[in-house]
Motif scaffolding. Structure first.
Motif, PDB file in Angstrom:
ATOM      1  N   GLU A   1     -30.087  49.207  16.562  1.00  0.00           N
ATOM      2  CA  GLU A   1     -30.981  48.187  16.050  1.00  0.00           C
ATOM      3  C   GLU A   1     -30.754  48.060  14.556  1.00  0.00           C
ATOM      4  OE1 GLU A   1     -35.053  47.983  17.205  1.00  0.00           O
ATOM      5  OE2 GLU A   1     -35.702  47.739  15.145  1.00  0.00           O
TER       6      GLU A   1
ATOM      7  N   ILE B   1     -28.897  50.034  22.101  1.00  0.00           N
ATOM      8  CA  ILE B   1     -28.397  51.297  21.563  1.00  0.00           C
ATOM      9  C   ILE B   1     -28.312  51.278  20.046  1.00  0.00           C
ATOM     10  CG2 ILE B   1     -27.149  52.008  23.638  1.00  0.00           C
ATOM     11  CD1 ILE B   1     -24.585  51.057  22.146  1.00  0.00           C
TER      12      ILE B   1
ATOM     13  N   SER C   1     -28.190  45.356   2.998  1.00  0.00           N
ATOM     14  CA  SER C   1     -29.388  44.958   3.756  1.00  0.00           C
ATOM     15  C   SER C   1     -30.625  45.526   3.093  1.00  0.00           C
ATOM     16  CB  SER C   1     -29.330  45.471   5.185  1.00  0.00           C
ATOM     17  OG  SER C   1     -28.030  45.499   5.643  1.00  0.00           O
TER      18      SER C   1
ATOM     19  N   ASP D   1     -25.672  64.246  10.060  1.00  0.00           N
ATOM     20  CA  ASP D   1     -25.698  62.821  10.397  1.00  0.00           C
ATOM     21  C   ASP D   1     -26.383  62.023   9.292  1.00  0.00           C
ATOM     22  OD1 ASP D   1     -24.333  62.917  12.670  1.00  0.00           O
ATOM     23  OD2 ASP D   1     -25.975  62.342  14.011  1.00  0.00           O
TER      24      ASP D   1
ATOM     25  N   GLY E   1     -24.109  61.534   6.702  1.00  0.00           N
ATOM     26  CA  GLY E   1     -23.107  60.557   7.115  1.00  0.00           C
ATOM     27  C   GLY E   1     -23.572  59.128   6.902  1.00  0.00           C
ATOM     28  N   SER E   2     -24.842  58.887   7.131  1.00  0.00           N
ATOM     29  CA  SER E   2     -25.329  57.516   7.015  1.00  0.00           C
ATOM     30  C   SER E   2     -26.052  57.291   5.692  1.00  0.00           C
ATOM     31  CB  SER E   2     -26.265  57.204   8.180  1.00  0.00           C
ATOM     32  OG  SER E   2     -27.347  58.083   8.150  1.00  0.00           O
TER      33      SER E   2
ATOM     34  N   ASP F   1     -28.711  46.705  11.022  1.00  0.00           N
ATOM     35  CA  ASP F   1     -27.354  46.797  10.493  1.00  0.00           C
ATOM     36  C   ASP F   1     -26.938  48.256  10.437  1.00  0.00           C
ATOM     37  OD1 ASP F   1     -25.000  46.094   9.427  1.00  0.00           O
ATOM     38  OD2 ASP F   1     -25.775  45.806   7.393  1.00  0.00           O
TER      39      ASP F   1
ATOM     40  N   ARG G   1     -28.312  57.522  15.258  1.00  0.00           N
ATOM     41  CA  ARG G   1     -27.283  56.781  14.529  1.00  0.00           C
ATOM     42  C   ARG G   1     -27.374  55.285  14.767  1.00  0.00           C
ATOM     43  NH1 ARG G   1     -21.689  59.933  15.511  1.00  0.00           N
ATOM     44  NH2 ARG G   1     -22.151  61.833  14.341  1.00  0.00           N
ATOM     45  N   GLY G   2     -27.949  54.923  15.893  1.00  0.00           N
ATOM     46  CA  GLY G   2     -28.053  53.506  16.224  1.00  0.00           C
ATOM     47  C   GLY G   2     -29.110  52.773  15.423  1.00  0.00           C
ATOM     48  N   ILE G   3     -29.897  53.520  14.671  1.00  0.00           N
ATOM     49  CA  ILE G   3     -30.939  52.851  13.887  1.00  0.00           C
ATOM     50  C   ILE G   3     -30.322  52.375  12.582  1.00  0.00           C
ATOM     51  CG2 ILE G   3     -33.153  53.136  12.743  1.00  0.00           C
ATOM     52  CD1 ILE G   3     -33.823  55.279  14.786  1.00  0.00           C
ATOM     53  N   GLY G   4     -30.370  51.075  12.378  1.00  0.00           N
ATOM     54  CA  GLY G   4     -29.707  50.506  11.212  1.00  0.00           C
ATOM     55  C   GLY G   4     -30.457  50.756   9.927  1.00  0.00           C
TER      56      GLY G   4
ATOM     57  N   ARG H   1     -25.047  56.493   2.781  1.00  0.00           N
ATOM     58  CA  ARG H   1     -24.662  55.348   1.956  1.00  0.00           C
ATOM     59  C   ARG H   1     -25.402  54.075   2.350  1.00  0.00           C
ATOM     60  NH1 ARG H   1     -20.362  56.573   5.317  1.00  0.00           N
ATOM     61  NH2 ARG H   1     -19.888  54.969   6.863  1.00  0.00           N
ATOM     62  N   GLN H   2     -25.961  54.096   3.564  1.00  0.00           N
ATOM     63  CA  GLN H   2     -26.748  52.949   4.016  1.00  0.00           C
ATOM     64  C   GLN H   2     -27.884  52.620   3.036  1.00  0.00           C
ATOM     65  OE1 GLN H   2     -25.213  51.245   6.533  1.00  0.00           O
ATOM     66  NE2 GLN H   2     -27.042  51.260   7.797  1.00  0.00           N
TER      67      GLN H   2
END
Lengths: 962, 297
Positions: free
Chosen positions: B239, B237, A376, A364, A367-368, B241, A328-331, A370-371
């Protein structure tokens, strides 16, 4: 030596045959005999009992002979036994009380745990991804070994790029060095990564574990870089290879540390691991836990996930969810999705039973989701000038894989839930595509109508619709949607497909749907589809770029339409074939058509296939390889063999005429055609039961004429000879005497053309053996050929012998004389009252001459000449090298005299004794043969009227070898 | 004539506790027999204190207080002078880890200004002509489990521009709202630091979120003290956006050797803190500090 008067032995063929036959002994009932029908009296339930259903039929005794193949399969076949055993094991266990419950549970657990063969492994996807996601843009690898505090030199520095790269190469991977490689082409990039993989292995082998880890960390760092985004999937594949290498190395190393005394079993538990190994393993994990960046930490820990087994029983179970959450921490959504794919892959490999974390991964992901459509990402796309549809397709491999892992043997309810969740998310075309791709085909098929409406609702600008329909089509090709929905599905789908503009996109989608169409619909629909494809692919010769897909369309149509009359009555089929305008592809397609045709021959439309074959034939030119020609000829021959007009023989002959004109360049086809025509003639004879009417007589003569004018066009001399002979025999059988005569005369006349050596399979070999074979075959045919009323007695025999005499045989060869020796039996047979064989309704010389003394005298004179020739030749062989040949030749003449000459005649008798002695003079003869010959003579001597044989034995002595 | 001297401890992880017996073997490997003047083993536990360069100038007076503190020392003769035969010789030894008086064995800790280290040294004295051989190895001491149950006390936090201190121009700050929780600030040293963090909103995209583990070492005495905070490790933890309102796990393993249970003595202190660092795309750096109390159970 003076000439020897010939007297043929009078033969009673019938009596001789009787003597040679074995005595027949009737088989008593109950005696064992291998060919007697087998009576099964014993019940087979003993071995059938295990298999349940199949045993019921086999327990009854049957008097019919069981099919040996089916009886083989009935339980005794070890393979089916195993299969049956494993299939029945689970229920068998459940029957057992108490412990059975436990056993079944264990079994279930194993079943759940193992990944079956039906799971498509990653290795299958790898190549596909590498081939699909390529780039022409320049790539860069930036590696900092050691501390990453030092910044890369600014690109604008005075030192030219090249020099800098070289300097960096000198630095290599030394501790603390940094390396930045710019302007790499894709191939260079792949090579560099491979080099890194190698240096990882080298570092490991030379015990530089820290360096190895550093290499891997640097490599996985590259995965956070999304520059040149369209290459990312391939980059992922390359780098995860390195991670896999590390994972394997570490696991093996620790595993080997445990096995100092004994080898650790694969199913070891934590207690089996010694402290040193545990400490080493722990060290790895601590080291990895302190990796600064998120992405390398994640990937490296996932890579050595399996090592958790050394530390604790629940290690993997605890780590997987944690790593899942960590993602989840990966943008960047793309990076994240691929990280999930890797985690799922490792998870499936190491602990396939842990479904929860797989599912969690997927949720998950939702969940993400929409990113993907966030700012970005959009900014990045604008910067890299990548369009949204292209960008979205980059996700497919990772999401497909994740879904494949999740849906593998997943219960229906879970799949439904997942689909519902996907539905709730906006812009879900990408997910939809992966769902269709990865979920069970049956699941998709039963909901095909839903999917179509979902696809229609998708945003136009997003994921390409033709890909969505492609995925749906792929599922529908494997599993069937409900009957009633099929036509609406096809209509809906095709309505979209036909609107696809780009021919490439169109054909890749249409190709998939052809299968569905062929599977469930009739030629009318397929025809429509084909015509639509033609319409799309013809403008601007778009088909030129789509040959593989078009070929696949043809293959699919052929798989489902075996009825060629139906196939060719499809209006657009031949026009479709016309799109294959490149020769090689065209031939390829024709070939596949012919292959299917030969396999499923049915009545068909001849012209179409003739057209297909002609295409293949016309591809033959001076440059065609022999192999190529052979295989083409094989296919065309197959076709010709299949052609049958039933009783309409004339039609068949006219087909052969046409085929001859069409396939004149392929000799094997010509040969086949002659055989076909000959067969036609014999078939006619069979139908008429040997007596031709005027009409059929004319027809068989036409057949003969066909062969007669076709044979000269062949280039191979032996094909010509043999076919002349064969056609002659056929003509004879059909009472076409003059035609037969013509064939045989033609054969004799071209004998002189036979070269001394011919090429067989590329090697030059002497033709002598072939020629001898042919002449012998020819001679035995001559027995039944009646003499031509206008030519002299034994006109053909003389002609043949003259040809043999004039032929330029190889020096130092006895072939000529051997022909003479083998002519003797013929002549002897010709002088019998009734011949050994004859042809129905053809009067041979026996009837024509009726044992006329003049005729016999002619024969005897001929024999005399032949024997004289042989004896002359024997004399010339008296010298050193010749004696061996002399011996064997003398022995064969002796054998011939023995079998066919009348040895009651003293002169002949004396001659044969002399020949025996001559053959034994130098001791080159085979003693065993001699002994057996003597025995034969003795045996014959006991027959009535053969007493002279016993006398002769006295005069023949075995000569021991000097 | 080369001899090789080595110490091998019985425990693979080299971790011992007070009151336990440090056992192992001295290994001598040589091709020929080795003549020696006795082999001895020395066990020593020392706290080394050091002043940071910035403190040195200010507190000259400290010099007295920074001399090493000895925690334990012991010396035994393993072999009397004589000869060790060629080949591999293993000499077993045992040291009881007992302290005199009211001293305590602090846990092994490798820091910047404070170092607590336990070593075992083996010396082989030899005649004048040959060099003495020496080999030392470090072993780890873990302090006794602390009594008393540790009650996890979760700490919730919210970071917004308003909650920040030390801001020069509050006006130029972009708006953001980050919520999170640490499951505990009193941590068991063998268990990871856990929690989660949610980016509720952020005007400027986030570049990175990191956990910075910091050691705070204090040396001093009655006359004054020097206190320095330095980074032990920095764990990223998040990276890029990250997805908003999706909880991101906070997870950090405490590195061995570089951390120890929080320690407070008359001469020095070792404490730990964690910083949650949020780097925004415009390179704004937002830090939230949490003091930790580490213990061993």
């Amino acid at each position: 030596m003076a000439t020897v008067q010939w007297y043929s032995r009078v033969r009673n063929y019938e009596a001789e045959l009787q003597v040679c036959r074995l005595e027949s002994v009737p088989v008593e009932f109950g005696d064992y005999h291998p060919l007697k029908p087998i009576t099964v009296t014993e019940s087979k339930s003993r071995r059938g009992g295990r298999k349940g259903s199949t045993s019921s039929s086999s327990s009854s005794s049957s008097s019919a002979a069981p099919d040996p193949l089916s009886s083989m399969l009935d339980g005794t076949d070890p393979l089916s036994l195993f299969a049956a055993a494993s299939a029945s094991e689970a229920p068998a266990l459940s029957h057992a009380a108490g412990s059975g419950e436990l056993g079944r549970k264990r079994k279930e657990k194993e079943e759940e745990g193992a990944v079956g063969l039906d799971f498509e492994p990653w290795s299958a996807k790898r190549g596909e991804i590498l081939a699909r996601f390529t780039t022409t843009e320049k790539l860069s690898i930036n590696l900092f070994m050691g501390s990453d505090k030092g910044k890369a030199p600014s690109p604008g520095s005075a030192v030219s790029e090249k020099v800098r790269t070289r300097l960096e190469e000198l630095d290599d991977l030394e501790e603390g060095s940094q390396r930045e490689m710019l302007n790499l082409s894709q191939q260079d990039y792949v090579n560099r990564i491979e080099e890194l993989n190698q240096s990882l292995k080298e570092a490991w082998a030379s015990d530089q574990k820290v360096k190895a880890l550093k290499i891997v960390i640097q490599c996985s760092k590259l995965l956070s870089d999304t520059a040149v985004i369209q290459f990312y999937p391939s980059k992922f594949v390359l780098i995860t290879d390195i991670l896999d290498t590390l994972g394997r190395l570490v696991y093996e190393r620790i595993w080997s540390m445990c096995s100092d005394s004994r080898l650790l079993p694969d199913s070891f538990s934590v207690d089996d691991v010694n402290d040193t190994a545990k400490e080493t393993c722990l060290n790895w994990f601590f080291k990895i836990a302190s990796i600064r960046e998120l992405i390398p930490r994640l990937y490296v820990e996932a890579a050595i996930l399996k090592c958790n087994r050394f530390l604790s029983k629940t290690g993997i179970q605890e780590t997987l969810p944690r790593l899942t959450a960590m993602i989840r921490g990966i943008g960047d959504p793309l990076v994240g999705v691929y990280a999930r794919a890797y985690l799922c892959r490792v998870g499936m490999e190491v602990a396939p039973q842990l479904k929860d974390s797989l599912n969690k991964n997927f949720f998950d992901l939702l969940g993400s989701f929409r990113q993907i459509h966030g700012d970005s990402v959009q900014n990045q796309l604008v910067l890299q000038r990548v369009e949204v549809p292209v960008y979205l397709t980059l996700y497919s491999p990772a999401i497909n894989w994740t879904l494949q892992c999740v849906s593998y043997r997943a219960p229906e309810a879970l799949l439904t839930e997942m689909m519902e969740r996907c539905k709730q998310i906006g812009n879900n075309a990408l997910l939809l595509n992966s769902v269709m791709w990865a979920f069970r085909a049956e699941f998709v098929a039963t909901r095909a109508t839903d999917f179509i409406s979902m696809i229609k609702d998708c945003d136009e600008a997003g994921f390409p619709k033709h890909l969505l329909f492609g995925s749906l089509g792929r599922s529908l090709a494997c599993a069937d949607p409900p009957e009633s929905e099929r036509l609406p599905i096809l209509n809906e789908a095709w309505r979209v497909i036909t609107k696809v503009r780009s021919p490439q996109d169109y054909i890749s989608c249409a190709e998939i749907w052809v299968e569905f169409t062929c599977r469930h619909f009739t030629k009318r629909e397929v025809n429509t589809v084909l015509s639509d494809i033609i319409k799309h692919m013809t403008p601007d010769r778009a088909f030129e770029d789509a040959y593989p897909q078009l070929q696949s369309v043809i293959r699919k149509v052929l798989t489902y339409f075996h009825d060629f009359s139906m196939l060719f009555s499809m209006e657009r089929f031949l026009p479709f074939l016309d799109m294959f305008q490149k020769d090689s592809v065209r031939v390829e397609v024709c070939r596949s058509i012919m292959e299917v045709f030969i396999k499923y021959a049915r009545p068909f439309i001849l012209n179409a296939l003739l057209h297909v074959c002609k295409t293949m034939h016309d591809s033959v030119n001076a440059l065609t390889l022999d192999d190529e020609k052979r295989s083409l000829a094989l296919l065309i021959n197959g076709f010709i063999r299949m052609v049958s007009f039933g009783r309409d023989f004339e039609q068949q002959l006219s087909f052969c005429v046409e085929a001859r004109a069409t396939f004149c360049n392929l000799e094997p086809v010509m040969v086949q055609l002659i055989h076909t025509v000959n067969q036609l003639a014999m078939e006619t004879r069979r139908v008429m039961r040997g007596s031709h009417s005027r009409k059929t007589a004319a027809f068989v003569r036409a057949c003969a004429a066909y062969s007669f004018i076709t044979i000269p066009s062949l280039s191979s001399i032996f094909s010509r000879l043999n076919l002349y002979l064969l056609s002659g025999q056929v003509a004879l059988a059909n009472q076409c005497l003059s035609q037969a005569d013509a064939f045989l005369k033609a054969a004799v006349s071209i004998l002189a053309e036979v070269p001394r050596s011919i090429s067989v399979e590329g090697k030059l070999r002497s033709s002598e053996g072939f020629l001898l074979d042919f002449v012998n075959n020819f001679l035995s045919t001559l027995l039944v050929v009646p003499d031509h009323p206008e030519q002299g007695v034994l006109y053909l025999v003389r002609g043949l012998l003259n040809m043999v005499q004039d032929y330029t045989w190889e020096e130092s060869s006895d072939a000529k004389v051997r022909v003479y020796v083998s002519a003797l039996p013929l002549l002897s047979a010709m002088s019998q009252e009734t011949y050994l064989y004859s042809i129905a309704k053809v009067d041979s010389n026996e009837t024509l001459y009726g044992g006329d003394p003049k005729f016999l005298a002619e024969i005897n004179k001929l024999c005399e000449t032949l024997i004289g020739q042989v004896l002359d030749h024997l004399k010339t062989l008296g010298t050193n090298e010749g004696v061996r040949r002399q011996g064997s030749l003398a022995f064969s003449l002796f054998g011939c005299l023995l079998a066919h000459g009348d040895l009651r005649n003293n002169r002949l008798n004396q001659l044969s004794v002399n020949l025996w002695n001559l053959s034994h003079k130098h001791g080159y003869c085979d003693t065993r043969t001699s002994v057996r010959t003597l025995e034969y003579i003795k045996h014959q001597g006991q027959q009535p009227n053969m007493s002279h044989f016993s006398d002769m034995v006295q005069r023949l002595s075995l000569q021991s070898r000097a | 004539m080369s001899a090789n001297l080595d110490i091998r401890l019985k425990r693979a992880n080299k971790v011992y506790h007070e009151g336990e017996v440090l056992a192992g073997v001295v290994v001598i490997i040589s091709k020929e027999a080795v003549q020696h003047q006795g082999i001895s083993l020395t066990m020593e536990g020392i706290v080394n204190l050091q002043l940071s360069s910035k403190s040195v100038g200010v507190f000259e007076a400290f010099y007295n207080s920074v001399k090493p503190i000895q925690l334990i020392t012991s010396n035994i003769e393993v072999v009397k002078p004589g000869k060790v035969p060629g080949g591999k010789t293993e000499i077993p030894f045992e040291f009881p880890l007992n302290v005199k008086g009211n001293k305590v064995l602090y846990e092994t800790y490798h820091g910047v200004f404070v170092n607590i280290q336990y070593t075992l040294r083996c010396d082989m004295k030899r005649s004048l002509l040959a060099k003495d051989l020496s080999k030392s190895c470090e072993f780890m001491v873990h302090c006794q489990p602390q009594k008393g149950k540790l009650i996890p006390s979760p700490v919730d936090f919210t970071i917004t521009p308003e909650t920040l201190q030390n801001v020069k121009e509050r006006g130029s700050l972009p708006k953001f709202m980050i919520r999170g929780r640490l499951n505990a600030t009193s941590c068991v040293i063998t268990q990871p630091l856990t929690g989660e963090l949610v980016v509720e909103s952020s005007e400027v995209p986030i570049k990175s979120i990191e956990l910075q583990l910091v050691r705070v070492e204090t040396c001093g005495c009655a006359e004054g003290y020097a206190r320095d905070a330095t980074e032990i490790q920095n764990i990223q933890i998040a990276e890029g956006d990250v997805c908003h309102s999706l909880p991101i796990p906070i997870y950090m393993v405490f590195p061995r050797l570089f951390t120890c249970p929080t320690l407070e003595t008359t001469n020095f202190k070792v404490e730990f803190e964690v910083n949650v660092v949020i780097v925004l795309h415009d390179d704004h750096l937002i830090t939230e500090n949490f003091p930790l109390k580490l213990c061993r159970v």
